[in-house]
Each structure stands twice: as C-alpha cells, then as structure tokens.
Design an enzyme around this catalytic site. Structure first.
Site, PDB file in Angstrom:
ATOM      1  N   LYS A  39       0.842  -1.226   0.000  1.00  0.00           N
ATOM      2  CA  LYS A  39       0.000   0.000   0.000  1.00  0.00           C
ATOM      3  C   LYS A  39       0.869   1.266   0.000  1.00  0.00           C
ATOM      4  O   LYS A  39       0.436   2.330  -0.409  1.00  0.00           O
ATOM      5  CB  LYS A  39      -0.976  -0.008   1.183  1.00  0.00           C
ATOM      6  N   CYS A 130      10.525   0.545  23.688  1.00  0.00           N
ATOM      7  CA  CYS A 130      11.078   1.889  23.863  1.00  0.00           C
ATOM      8  C   CYS A 130      11.199   2.254  25.347  1.00  0.00           C
ATOM      9  O   CYS A 130      12.213   2.801  25.789  1.00  0.00           O
ATOM     10  CB  CYS A 130      10.238   2.919  23.140  1.00  0.00           C
ATOM     11  N   HIS A 243       9.348   9.861  25.888  1.00  0.00           N
ATOM     12  CA  HIS A 243       8.810   9.112  27.035  1.00  0.00           C
ATOM     13  C   HIS A 243       9.529   9.573  28.306  1.00  0.00           C
ATOM     14  O   HIS A 243      10.745   9.807  28.300  1.00  0.00           O
ATOM     15  CB  HIS A 243       9.064   7.618  26.863  1.00  0.00           C
TER      16      HIS A 243
HETATM   17  C1  2RA Z   1       4.240   2.503  23.042  1.00  0.00           C
HETATM   18  N1  2RA Z   1       6.124   1.159  23.770  1.00  0.00           N
HETATM   19  O1  2RA Z   1       4.800   3.469  23.554  1.00  0.00           O
HETATM   20  C2  2RA Z   1       4.928   1.148  22.973  1.00  0.00           C
HETATM   21  C3  2RA Z   1       5.208   0.758  21.553  1.00  0.00           C
HETATM   22  N2  2RA Z   1       6.058   1.671  20.893  1.00  0.00           N
HETATM   23  O2  2RA Z   1       3.113   2.559  22.535  1.00  0.00           O
END
Ligand code: 2RA
EC number: 1.2.1.11
Length: 340
Positions: A39, A130, A243
């Site tokens: 795709k 991550c 994060h």
């Molecule tokens: C998240 N660790 O942060 C998971 C997948 N990348 O959604």
C-alpha cells in the site's frame, strides 16, 4: 568498504528515523534499499540528501544484503524476517516478536554489548521496547556499582509510541477549545487523550498488568539481570514525542545521591541535568531529536535502607527504537562483520 543495508518499514515513524540516524552517524553504507508494504509502494523517503523510492517487501530478495533493520509490526516481521535471516542478511528487529526468545539476543549497546555474539543462533537480533531501552541505560551503572534489588517505575509515554494515527488524534483533539466534560471523539485510544492521561498501554493480562508493563519487567531481567524485581505502571500522556519515567530503585549496597549522580554522569548514553531549581530538570519537549537518555531529580529514597529516585526522559523514536537499532548495527559491524 561499507555495508549493504535494508530498512524495512521505511515509511513509518521509526523507519524514517532509522534513515535519518544512519545518515547523521555516517553509518558506512555501500548500498541501501528501503522497503514498504504494497500500500506504500513507491512512496519516496529521505536518506540524507538523497530521495529513495520504496520497493515491495513482498518480492524483495535479501540475498547478498548485510543487515536489515525491521520497523514493521509483528505480523510482517513474522513473515519476512526469517526469509531475510535465511538469506544471510542479519535482522535487527524493532517489533516485540523475538525479544523473549532465549536464543535471540535483546540488546541495548550501552548495557549488554557482549550479547551480540548470540546473533548467529538465528541471524536475528531484537531491539527492546522503547520504555525499556531508556530505563536500562539508566539502571545499568547503578546496578554495576550497588546491585539493584528492586525497581518501581511509572512511565509517562508519548502518543508517537502508538504511531501516526495517535499523533493525529491528539492534534485533532487539542485543536478545538477544550470544554470540561465534553468528551472528544477517540479512535486510537479508549478514552480522550487530550488534557487527559490513560493508565493503559497494550492489552490487559490476567495478572492485571498490561502487556507494556510485562515487557518492561521481562526485558529488564533479560538485558541486565534476572534477579532484579521490577514492577511497572505504564501511562499514556498527551505528549507528541518523548517518554518520561519516574524510577525508584532499591539496591543491595548503599549509594548516596551524589555518588549516583557522578556515576550516571560518567556513563555512556546518559546526560544528567539535575539542579534543584526552576527548570533544573529535563522535560519531554527538550529530548526530541536527541540521542541521550536524560536523567534528573536524582535523590535518596529515605523510606528504605538503600533507595534512590530519579526522573528519566528520552526520545522514544530514537533511543527507544531507531537509534538503538542503528547502534546495534554499528556494534554488529565492529564486533562481527568488520567491514567499513
Ligand atoms: C508505546 N512502547 O509506547 C509502545 C510501543 N512503541 O506505545
């Protein structure tokens, strides 16, 4: 002499970051192929000052290629990673598919580089989740100095961890004025993410943990030490990239906050920004595009005999995924393939 390298899933957030980082770090590339699903076939992606046209993953022949960085879901990985590995192309996989296989190394180069020698078991190397990657970078120096017994971590994970649709959802929900109590349409997440937080990432398990929390527990044990007890609460927050984690650590030996700060300052992949004043700490918006795992708020936890608290922030698309994968490729080149 360099490497013939393939990026699988080149049109996704992580795939594009892999290409950016390969160029930024001047990885020795002799030839590069960028693959996508049918795709996205023909979509153009940037690699430094070049524009590459994606090829069809379904028909690509991996024979003669040195490494393939996979940044696709587990389904596509399951179908194509074994084909690449069998053709002699070492797979570095960002999905969760192979992370828990005892024969497949799960690697964060600053933490367990020697595990790279296990790659030849299946010609596959796994990239960690991550939220795990940044945490084990922060934990490893402390574990080496004072042996960690227990970790309690709460995460504050950006929406880019869920992909492009989630970024669009947060953007759409924040564009209009927020009316308290007026729910905004939510598709990617079970509840509104704008001006909200959601204590649920991935699926719920029988234990009551979510799979994201389970991943942090199991992966930390595999990467650093199976004796470390880990409990995690993973939360989605209305942040686009980056994060954050509040990490509480209990160690066998006492380690005071100043010594911990000095050790972390000297450790690979870590930038300590830790001043007890306004702005003396890192926030997610400041980590975007950076390679570092940032650590702030280092302090004693006086409620236990040997306790430490810290705040850890990193770009989840980079150290949390694309950068770590490229660092594994660099490690594989240095230790094993030795071209370039
Ligand atoms: C998240 N660790 O942060 C998971 C997948 N990348 O959604």
């Amino acid at each position: 002499m360099g490497y013939k390298i393939v990026v699988v899933g080149a049109t996704g957030n992580v795939g594009r970051e892999m290409l950016n980082i390969l160029d930024e770090r001047q990885f020795p590339v002799d030839e590069i192929a960028v693959l996508a699903s049918r795709k996205s076939l023909g979509t153009e992606v940037s690699f430094g000052d070049k524009t590459l046209k994606t090829k069809d993953l379904a028909t690509f022949d991996f024979a003669g290629w040195d490494m393939a960085l996979f940044a696709v879901g587990s389904e596509a990985t399951k179908e194509f990673a074994p084909k690449a590995a069998k053709a002699g192309c070492v797979v570095i996989d960002n999905s969760s598919l192979y992370r828990y296989d005892p024969e497949i190394p799960l690697i964060v180069p600053e933490v367990n580089p020697d595990a790279i020698m296990m790659y030849s078991n299946k010609n596959i190397i796994a990239n960690p989740n991550c939220s795990t990657a940044q945490m084990v970078v922060a934990l490893k120096p402390i574990h080496d100095r004072a042996k960690i017994k227990r970790v309690v971590v709460s995460t504050y994970q950006s929406v880019s961890g869920s992909g492009k649709d989630a970024i669009d959802e947060l953007w759409d929900q924040t564009k209009g004025m927020y009316v308290p109590g007026q729910e905004k349409p939510a598709k990617v997440y079970p509840k509104q993410i704008a001006f909200n937080v959601i204590p649920h990432i991935d699926v719920f398990l029988d234990s009551g943990d979510t799979k994201e929390e389970w991943k942090m527990i199991v992966e930390t044990k595999k990467i650093i030490d199976p004796s470390i007890k880990v409990t995690a609460t993973c939360v989605r927050v209305p942040v686009f990239v980056g994060h954050s984690e509040s990490i509480n650590i209990e160690t066998e030996e006492f380690l005071d906050e100043d010594e911990a700060r000095d050790i972390l300052r000297e450790s690979p992949g870590i930038l300590v920004i830790d001043k007890r004043e306004d702005g003396g700490y890192v926030t997610p918006v400041e980590c975007v595009g950076d390679y570092a795992t940032f650590i702030s708020r280092i302090r004693q936890d006086v409620t236990v005999e040997n306790g430490l608290n810290m705040w850890c922030v990193s770009d989840n698309l980079r150290k949390g995924a694309a950068l770590n994968a490229v660092q594994i490729a660099e490690l594989l080149g240095r230790r094993v393939l030795k071209k370039g």
